[in-house]
Design a protein around this motif. Structure first.
Motif, short mmCIF file in Angstrom:
data_model
loop_
_atom_site.label_atom_id
_atom_site.label_comp_id
_atom_site.label_asym_id
_atom_site.label_seq_id
_atom_site.Cartn_x
_atom_site.Cartn_y
_atom_site.Cartn_z
N VAL A 1 0.84 -1.20 0.00
CA VAL A 1 0.00 0.00 0.00
C VAL A 1 0.88 1.25 0.00
N VAL A 2 1.93 1.22 0.81
CA VAL A 2 2.84 2.37 0.87
C VAL A 2 3.49 2.59 -0.48
N ALA A 3 3.97 1.50 -1.11
CA ALA A 3 4.61 1.61 -2.41
C ALA A 3 3.63 2.14 -3.46
N GLU A 4 2.40 1.68 -3.41
CA GLU A 4 1.39 2.15 -4.37
C GLU A 4 1.11 3.64 -4.18
N ARG A 5 1.00 4.06 -2.93
CA ARG A 5 0.76 5.48 -2.65
C ARG A 5 1.92 6.33 -3.14
N GLN A 6 3.14 5.85 -2.93
CA GLN A 6 4.31 6.60 -3.40
C GLN A 6 4.33 6.68 -4.92
N ALA A 7 3.95 5.60 -5.58
CA ALA A 7 3.91 5.60 -7.04
C ALA A 7 2.86 6.59 -7.55
N VAL A 8 1.70 6.60 -6.90
CA VAL A 8 0.64 7.53 -7.29
C VAL A 8 1.12 8.97 -7.09
N ARG A 9 1.78 9.21 -5.96
CA ARG A 9 2.28 10.56 -5.67
C ARG A 9 3.33 10.96 -6.70
N ALA A 10 4.22 10.04 -7.05
CA ALA A 10 5.26 10.34 -8.04
C ALA A 10 4.64 10.66 -9.40
N ARG A 11 3.62 9.88 -9.81
CA ARG A 11 2.95 10.16 -11.09
C ARG A 11 2.27 11.52 -11.07
N ARG A 12 1.63 11.83 -9.95
CA ARG A 12 0.94 13.13 -9.83
C ARG A 12 1.96 14.27 -9.91
N GLU A 13 3.08 14.12 -9.19
CA GLU A 13 4.10 15.17 -9.21
C GLU A 13 4.70 15.32 -10.60
N ALA A 14 4.90 14.21 -11.31
CA ALA A 14 5.43 14.27 -12.67
C ALA A 14 4.45 14.98 -13.59
N ALA A 15 3.16 14.69 -13.44
CA ALA A 15 2.14 15.34 -14.27
C ALA A 15 2.10 16.84 -13.98
N GLU A 16 2.20 17.21 -12.71
CA GLU A 16 2.19 18.62 -12.34
C GLU A 16 3.43 19.33 -12.87
N ALA A 17 4.60 18.65 -12.81
CA ALA A 17 5.83 19.25 -13.32
C ALA A 17 5.72 19.45 -14.84
N GLU A 18 5.16 18.46 -15.53
CA GLU A 18 4.97 18.57 -16.97
C GLU A 18 4.02 19.74 -17.30
N LYS A 19 2.98 19.88 -16.50
CA LYS A 19 2.02 20.97 -16.71
C LYS A 19 2.70 22.33 -16.48
N ARG A 20 3.54 22.40 -15.43
CA ARG A 20 4.27 23.65 -15.18
C ARG A 20 5.21 23.98 -16.33
N GLU A 21 5.91 22.97 -16.85
CA GLU A 21 6.82 23.19 -17.96
C GLU A 21 6.07 23.66 -19.21
N ALA A 22 4.91 23.06 -19.46
CA ALA A 22 4.11 23.46 -20.61
C ALA A 22 3.65 24.91 -20.47
N LYS A 23 3.24 25.26 -19.27
CA LYS A 23 2.79 26.63 -19.02
C LYS A 23 3.95 27.61 -19.19
N LYS A 24 5.12 27.21 -18.69
CA LYS A 24 6.30 28.05 -18.82
C LYS A 24 6.67 28.24 -20.29
N ALA A 25 6.59 27.16 -21.07
CA ALA A 25 6.90 27.23 -22.50
C ALA A 25 5.89 28.12 -23.22
N ALA A 26 4.61 28.01 -22.84
CA ALA A 26 3.59 28.84 -23.47
C ALA A 26 3.82 30.32 -23.15
N GLU A 27 4.18 30.60 -21.90
CA GLU A 27 4.45 31.98 -21.52
C GLU A 27 5.66 32.51 -22.27
N SER A 28 6.68 31.66 -22.44
CA SER A 28 7.88 32.06 -23.17
C SER A 28 7.54 32.35 -24.63
N ALA A 29 6.71 31.49 -25.24
CA ALA A 29 6.31 31.71 -26.64
C ALA A 29 5.50 33.00 -26.77
#
Length: 105
Positions: free
Chosen positions: A37-65
């Motif tokens: 359960v702990v490993a699953e929660r950590q995996a879910v958290r890691a996926r969520r953080e990766a998605a948020e980081a990707e979203k931030r990068e996309a927003k940053k790229a859009a602002e730069s453009a």
């Protein structure tokens, strides 16, 4: 009439320690958490953080453009504005007006 220090400082500290101890005992008495359960929660958290980081990068790229587009538009606008006439250009225009006035007379 009782004093506002009815329970002394030592009494209050003792009660706080006892409450803390009870809370820790209650927490420790819970069933242990399954490692899967702990490993699953950590995996879910890691996926969520990766998605948020990707979203931030996309927003940053859009602002730069958008910033580059604004800079390009400003440069185009500045290029479309004619440069102010030089002293020689003004003198030539003034001489042409003078010559036109002389030829009319």
């Amino acid at each position: 009439m009782s004093s506002y220090k009815d329970p002394s400082f030592q009494d209050r500290v003792g009660r706080a320690l006892e409450a803390k101890r009870k809370a820790l005992d209650a927490l420790r008495s819970k069933a242990p958490v399954d490692e899967k359960v702990v490993a699953e929660r950590q995996a879910v958290r890691a996926r969520r953080e990766a998605a948020e980081a990707e979203k931030r990068e996309a927003k940053k790229a859009a602002e730069s453009a958008a910033k580059e587009a604004r800079a390009l538009k400003a440069a185009e606008k500045a290029a479309s504005i004619p440069a102010p006439p030089t002293e020689a250009d003004r003198k030539a225009a003034r001489d042409a007006r003078y010559a036109a006035r002389k030829s009319r007379k």
